[in-house]
Enzyme design. Structure first.
Site, short mmCIF file in Angstrom:
data_model
loop_
_atom_site.label_atom_id
_atom_site.label_comp_id
_atom_site.label_asym_id
_atom_site.label_seq_id
_atom_site.Cartn_x
_atom_site.Cartn_y
_atom_site.Cartn_z
N ALA A 160 1.39 8.90 5.11
CA ALA A 160 1.86 8.04 4.02
C ALA A 160 2.83 7.01 4.57
O ALA A 160 2.98 6.87 5.79
CB ALA A 160 2.52 8.88 2.94
N ASN A 161 3.48 6.26 3.70
CA ASN A 161 4.51 5.31 4.13
C ASN A 161 5.62 5.29 3.09
O ASN A 161 5.57 5.98 2.08
CB ASN A 161 3.88 3.92 4.33
CG ASN A 161 3.29 3.39 3.05
OD1 ASN A 161 3.99 3.12 2.08
ND2 ASN A 161 1.96 3.25 3.02
#
Ligand code: C5P
Length: 223
Positions: free
Chosen positions: A29-30
């Site tokens: 993810a980020n």
């Protein structure tokens, strides 16, 4: 009563990060919070547009007056956007993962398997570029973001051409700016004519300014 300059118009907005599964319990993810995209969806709806917000996983409530579609992966985000066509406006504010894990494991990877796992990556579809190239169903106005850490204007102008979108909102996300996950944003607005530097603003103010620009754009092209 509030002015509804975008009444009769429809919009698709992407927001948040995507989660790309590694195995049933892990993902890539980020740090995107979804705050900018959600604020844009809400502002467009307040201006009278029928808005579909396609959101990756965030901690935010669904904005009032907006049809929100929840997705996890980039591929699901693209599918939801294509399903939401036709639309007059598309604003891609999501921080889509550039890569997904090819051949995600069906079972949880075990650390006692005797060797370290290695992840093979595949490129994800580019939603902004895809929406910009949908031919007869292309939204009349396609807007993207460009998060850059250096040569912000130069990179963002090149990105506008490469992706085929109409406008780019470029922002500096280098360390110390606090843009990612934060409340404020400093935008360089880029269209075919050049660029404007918007003042340092909250993400809600950026959403309002963008919505006013979109309304003016359509007022100019409508009789
Ligand atoms: O190429 P880059 O990720 O810097 O481009 C950012 C812009 O492209 C943003 O508007 C983002 O929402 C969009 N994008 C997308 N799908 C991707 C990657 C980026 O829609 N796979």
């Amino acid at each position: 009563a509030q002015a509804k300059p975008l009444a009769g118009r429809s919009a698709i907005v992407t927001s948040g990060p995507t989660h790309e599964p590694i195995d049933p319990v892990r993902y890539i993810a980020n740090r995107s919070s979804g705050r900018q995209g959600h604020a844009i969806a809400e502002a467009l709806a307040q201006a009278g547009a029928a808005v579909t917000l396609v959101s990756g996983p965030t901690r935010l409530a669904d904005p009032a007056g907006v049809e929100t579609v929840h997705v996890e992966t980039a591929q699901q985000m693209l599918d939801a956007c294509l399903t939401a066509l036709p639309a007059d406006i598309a604003v891609c504010a999501a921080a889509v993962a550039d890569w997904r894990v090819s051949g995600k494991a069906d079972q949880k990877l075990k650390k006692d398997s005797g060797s370290l796992p290695s992840l093979a990556l595949t490129e994800n579809p580019d939603i902004l570029a895809t929406l910009s190239k949908t031919g007869s169903t292309r939204p009349a106005l396609v807007v993207g973001f460009a998060a850059e850490t250096e040569a912000v204007l130069e990179h963002a102008m090149a990105k506008r051409k490469r992706k085929g979108c109409d406008w780019i909102l470029a922002n500096d996300v280098s360390e110390g700016t606090g843009t990612f996950g934060g409340d404020r944003n400093r935008i360089h607005f880029i269209d075919e004519n050049g660029h404007q530097d918007w003042p340092d603003s909250t993400k809600v103010e950026v959403a309002t300014t963008l919505t006013e620009k979109i309304a003016a754009h359509f007022a100019g092209t409508t009789t």
